[in-house]
Structures are given as structure tokens and as C-alpha cells.
Design an enzyme around this catalytic site. Sequence first.
Site, mmCIF file in Angstrom:
data_model
loop_
_atom_site.group_PDB
_atom_site.id
_atom_site.type_symbol
_atom_site.label_atom_id
_atom_site.label_comp_id
_atom_site.label_asym_id
_atom_site.label_seq_id
_atom_site.Cartn_x
_atom_site.Cartn_y
_atom_site.Cartn_z
ATOM 1 N N HIS A 236 -18.419 -9.117 5.344
ATOM 2 C CA HIS A 236 -17.070 -8.611 5.604
ATOM 3 C C HIS A 236 -16.412 -9.423 6.700
ATOM 4 O O HIS A 236 -16.980 -9.572 7.788
ATOM 5 C CB HIS A 236 -17.120 -7.129 6.020
ATOM 6 N N HIS A 237 -15.248 -9.976 6.408
ATOM 7 C CA HIS A 237 -14.451 -10.700 7.396
ATOM 8 C C HIS A 237 -13.102 -10.015 7.545
ATOM 9 O O HIS A 237 -12.157 -10.357 6.835
ATOM 10 C CB HIS A 237 -14.210 -12.150 6.958
ATOM 11 N N GLU A 238 -13.018 -9.056 8.420
ATOM 12 C CA GLU A 238 -11.699 -8.520 8.766
ATOM 13 C C GLU A 238 -11.078 -9.538 9.717
ATOM 14 O O GLU A 238 -11.666 -9.851 10.752
ATOM 15 C CB GLU A 238 -11.842 -7.144 9.433
ATOM 16 N N GLU B 91 0.842 -1.199 0.000
ATOM 17 C CA GLU B 91 0.000 0.000 0.000
ATOM 18 C C GLU B 91 0.881 1.254 0.000
ATOM 19 O O GLU B 91 0.905 2.027 0.956
ATOM 20 C CB GLU B 91 -0.968 -0.051 1.179
ATOM 21 N N HIS C 279 -8.636 -8.230 0.777
ATOM 22 C CA HIS C 279 -7.855 -7.019 1.037
ATOM 23 C C HIS C 279 -6.604 -7.385 1.833
ATOM 24 O O HIS C 279 -6.646 -8.281 2.668
ATOM 25 C CB HIS C 279 -8.694 -5.988 1.792
ATOM 26 N N GLU C 280 -5.542 -6.686 1.544
ATOM 27 C CA GLU C 280 -4.214 -6.924 2.157
ATOM 28 C C GLU C 280 -3.680 -8.338 1.951
ATOM 29 O O GLU C 280 -2.999 -8.882 2.825
ATOM 30 C CB GLU C 280 -4.216 -6.591 3.659
ATOM 31 N N GLU D 164 -9.110 4.463 -0.478
ATOM 32 C CA GLU D 164 -9.327 4.755 0.943
ATOM 33 C C GLU D 164 -8.247 5.675 1.525
ATOM 34 O O GLU D 164 -8.507 6.429 2.454
ATOM 35 C CB GLU D 164 -9.397 3.453 1.741
ATOM 36 N N GLU E 85 -7.344 -6.338 -3.139
ATOM 37 C CA GLU E 85 -6.891 -4.963 -3.005
ATOM 38 C C GLU E 85 -5.388 -4.982 -3.306
ATOM 39 O O GLU E 85 -4.992 -4.754 -4.433
ATOM 40 C CB GLU E 85 -7.197 -4.441 -1.605
#
Length: 710
Positions: free
Chosen positions: A409-411, A168, A479-480, A504, A498
Site C-alpha cells: 500500500h502506497h498512500e 466520490e 485509488h483517487e 468504504e 477506485e
Amino acid sequence: MKKRILIILALMFGIASAQTIKSPNGKLALKFLLSNEGTPAYELTFNQKFVIKTSRLGIELKDQPSFTKDFSVVKIDSSQTYETWEPVWGEVKTIRNNYKELAVTLQQADKRIIIIRFRLFDDGLGFRYEFPVQDGLKYFIAANELTEFNLTGDHKTFWIPGDYDSNEYVYTTSKLSEVDATFGKNVDEIMLKRLIGPDAVQTPLMMKTEDGLYINIHEAALVDYTAMNLIIDKKTFGLTAHLVPDAIGNKAYMQTPCKTPWRTVIVSDNAADIIASKTILNLNEPSKIGETSWIKPVKYIGIWWEMHVGTASWNYADINNIKLSLTDWKSLKPNGKHGATTERTKFYIDFAAKNGFDGVLVEGWNVGWEDWFGQWKENVFDFVTPYPDFNVAELQKYAEEKGVKLIMHHETSASATNYERRMDEAYRFMKQYGYDAVKTGYVGRIIPRGEHHDGQWMVNHYVRVAEKTAQYKIMLDAHEPVRPTGLHRTYPNWLACEAARGNEFNAWSEGNPPEHETILPFTRLMGGPMDYTPGIFQIKMNYFVPNKKEHVHTTLVKQMALYVTMYSPLQMAADYPEVYERFSDAFQFIKDVAVDWDDTKILEAEPGDYLTIARKARGKEDWYLGAITDENARSSKIPLNFLNKDQWYAATVYADGKDAHWEKNPMAYEINSYLVNSKTVLKLKLAEGGGAAVSFKPAAKEKMKSLKKY
Ligand code: NOJ
Ligand code: CA
């Protein structure tokens, strides 16, 4: 002259054996060489000029003799493949997979064998190491990969620092000799500790030579191995592979039969060919998912941007001075700012239904957000317990009635072990409540502790998630994760990742400079679609929060163009619905634009400067065009010769307003409609940091009368 250079290089390397193949169109040539010491190497030329000079190949093993020298050639197989295949979704309907192959079997004195397999396409090269089943080699640890990419000069390069855990970053453009990955505009102290060193950069690495050749180095099909960074020798302009280590410093654990990912070099004298290349996809295995009718590109909105801007929170309770576990959140008082409420989600569902969106992402719906960041503990989230103000059953019913899907969403807060333990239960919960897509996230330090986002353990984790979600017929957006390498061919339910600096960052940091989106397609997107989350119309954040200085570094219209230039089968309209209601005429483009395509034309391209792409909507006659520029204004003339010759189209042109400017006047726009056909030459004017977006729809009879010809 050319010949002499080749001979001198050959003498320096001391060649014992050499073999050349040419790409199907004859422009690229790949030469395999074995030195007198038995060291394998390769060279790559484009129109007889070196792209990659003699570059050694080999892998060092831990506690075993290495695969670096003392080889002799046992066998050389060559073949060619000409085939086409149809992706489940994509930028084009049909993909050509044409290449020449050279497979060199090499043996050492102790009889251990490796195969180096090269595939040469018209636009690039892929090669990998293979380790067949054999006596004397069963298990081994890759301690280092010595693969080199020796370049011909001090090329201009678009780079981000080598880092085992994040991509990022803002891109820096410099000569290879000027790269200093530990210094620069986007390296803070935390990052500095993580960086590999001043000379290490990540792939996909984009370069341009002084005589206008474009070169992209990356990898394809990263499975059961670790990601590759590159170390630059600033004197010789050689790049050497640097593999991401595991917690104890090993690179990759291998058991025969096994192979490395493909190392890729995409080359052209036309920048558009780099973006259009399907070589990385072609090097991946065909889909492992038999029945794919449940996999559908998705346009979505979500309870998301408001948390990044700060008007809402992921967490339900006040988080001051508290340390929570998964169970004691119930005792806490609501903070009055929680975004993921039943009521707000219904508002989003209504908005999605009214405007034709497929899905609504809701972040912060599940307990654990009070204490998720900079975590120490392993069990942050359980992925099945909603906050008390989020009624899953009621929302499922509501969404179903309106024909909209909720997106899960699963963070994981990078606690991958916790996620793996809870995955099945989490996916069953999703199915029970009608969810068929999940966005995962890996913010923070990885657990298992000491592992890295881009190491072999995590590489395998992401693939396990893709496989398991596929078993449950769930689509995936990670993401990440490690940056993609074309695995969406093999797992077409893995719609996007992502794995780069998304929109963001414009909400809470110095943001992404205007050139950012002109570089990403040449770098990060080479491996696969990105969930960039475009569509921010309210450019300055102080509209929502007084004195908030952050802002998006584009014009409003450029945000629209990104739906075409930033390819993804998963596209978010990321701004607040209330903002879209204020700009409903411009919002029409986001409502209209397709997320799946029959055809793609890269019309103008220069990394770091500009990009213009036209795409034909899948199964329709509609075309969409997006044009973007960096911090410089730009005008261009676009012949619409990609349109159907026998058809008139109603073109709606969304353009930057007269005095638009990404910083001074970002939200000025104009909308005009015309009749056009394939002979029309469209003139576009892009403001500094601006863009243009155009929709083309076959003109109905009434339109033919009411619209003026361009
Ligand atoms: C980072 C992700 O990129 C972002 O989309 C998400 O909202 C936050 N993590 C929280 O999970
Ligand atoms: Ca992120």
C-alpha cells in the site's frame, strides 16, 4: 418530416460540406459537416433518429489563432476495420473491434492543419482531434475545447457534480434541466468550494431518452491531456466540454505530433448493450507490455476494513497534538490499536491460504500515518520504512511458505512529487520483499500545489506509475486517480482503479444508497474496472463499535452478487476474517467466484433499478450469476440458456432470506442447491436493496444422485 428537420438544421448551420458514414450494422450514422464559416461539426443518428444534433467541434488556443473556424476540407479518408483481439484478462476472451472510420483533414488560411478522426462502431462513436507535425504549429496550449454534444431533449440523467479532484459522490437521477450540481444530498461545504458550478457534471454521463434510448458520454485513452467535464445548457439540452485546468488556468500543453483523447458516445435501445460495449477499450492502444504472463487477476483480503470501521488504526502512535516528520516517530508510544502488526498479518495470511485467496493487502504498515491527512508538508511517507511492529522480512518468508502474496500500500496523501522521487526505491523494496501488486492512493490536495487530480499533470503521473510498475512487473490498483478511460488495454498491469464512491463510505458516512451499485456499471465502470471492495457481511457497524450508526445499504446477499455485477480482475473480500468465519456457508460463494472470465451475459439491466449478469469463469466450465436491485424488491425469471447444452450443473443459489430488507433485516439469507441445465428457468426473489448470487458447476456423478432437479 424527418428529412425536413435535417434540411432546416443544415440551413441554420449553413453547410458547405458534409460526409456521412454508417456503422457496420447500419444502425448508427455519423455525419461530418463544415459550415459556411468553416466551423466543423457532427451529427449522430440511431435508426435515423437524432442522438446528437448538429454539434460544433473545435479547440481554442492560448495566444494563437484558434482551431474553431475558417477551415476548409483538404482531404477525407474513410476506411473500415474488422479485427479481434484477446485481452490479457477481461469479461470476455475475445473482443471484436469493428468500425468504420472517417478522417477529415482540415486546413486554415495560414496553412495550419488538424485532423478530426471519427470511428463509428455498432454501439457508439469515438472521435478525436489530431495535430500533425507541420510548419507554423509546434507548441500550443489548449485554452478550451468547444466540443458539443447537443441532445434531442430533456433526458433522464445519472450524474455527479463536475469536480476537478473527486468522483466520490452519490449519483443523482434527474432530468438534464433539473441538474443542480452545487445542491443536493451529498455536497458538503468543502466540496462546494471545489465544484465547477451548478451546470457542470462529470463523465461517464449516463442518460435515457423518453423513447427508451440509452446514451453514455465519456472519453477513451486519456493520456497527456486533461479530463473532460460537461456543462449543460438547460434550455437547449446541449452539453459542452469543460476541461480541467492546471495550477495557472491552462488546460493542456501540446507539442505536435499530438492528439486529444477520444470523445465517446455509446448508444443503444437496450441498456445491456451499454454495459457490454467494448468501444472505449477498442479505442485504446494495444498492450505496451510485451510479456504479460506475470499479470494475474487477484482475489484478496486485507487489513483495511477494520481501520475504516474504527477498531484499528493506520497509525502506530498516539496522534493527539503531535506534529511529526518522517524521522521522529520513533520517540512515540504505540497507541495499542495499530492494525498492521506482524501477528495480525500472519493471521490474515493463514486465512488467505486456508480459503484460497491470492493476496493480503496491509495498510498502515509504513511510518507517516500519524500526520498524513490535511497535509501541509510534501514528505509524508517514504514507502520503505515499516513501523516497528511490522516485520517485513519475517512476513515475506511466512507468506511465501503459505503461497500467498502480500499486497503493498502506497498512500501518497496526494503528494505526487514525493511519490515520483521515491518510486524506484519503493518498487525495488517491494521486489526485494516479494510484493508484486501495489495499491496507491491520492487522498488530499495535490502537490505540485494547485494541480488537480484530473488535470494533465496528474493524468500523466498515473500513466508514469503504470509504466514504471510495469517495468518492475508490478500490478497496480490506483485509488483517487482520474476516472479511467480504458487504459487498462494499453497497460494490463493496471488492474483497477477506485475513482468513485466505494463501499468504504458505508463505514463512516451516510453511505451509498441501495441504487448506487445499479448505477456504477453504467457510469464509472464504463472506463474500466473498479476496486469497489465488496463482501461486507456484517452490515451494521454497531456490532463492532457500540452506538456507531453507520451501516451498509444492501443486504448481505447483494454484497455477494457484486462480485459478478461489479466487474474487476481485482476483487477484495473486504470484511474481517472473523466475520467470514461466522458466515462460512455464504462465504463459500466469495471463495468460489472467479475474477477472470471467458464470457459475460448481461441478462437484465436498467440503470438505477436492477442488473443481472452471468459470467463464465476463464478456462473452466463454471458460471456465476449476480443479480442486484435498488431499494425496491424484485422477482425475475432467468432462462439459463447460456449454460452448455450438453451438461447438467450443480447450482447453489444464495438468496435473500424471507423477510430480508437492506435496512430492517439485511443479514437474512438462504442457500439451496439444485440440478439445473440450459433449459431451466431460475426464479429469483430479491429483497429491497437485495440481490442473488448463484454458482453453477458441472455436476459430478454423485451430485446427479444427491441433488434435486430444479
Ligand atoms: C482512501 C482509499 O480509498 C482507501 O481504500 C484507503 O484505505 C484510504 N484512502 C487510506 O489510504
Ligand atoms: Ca477513496
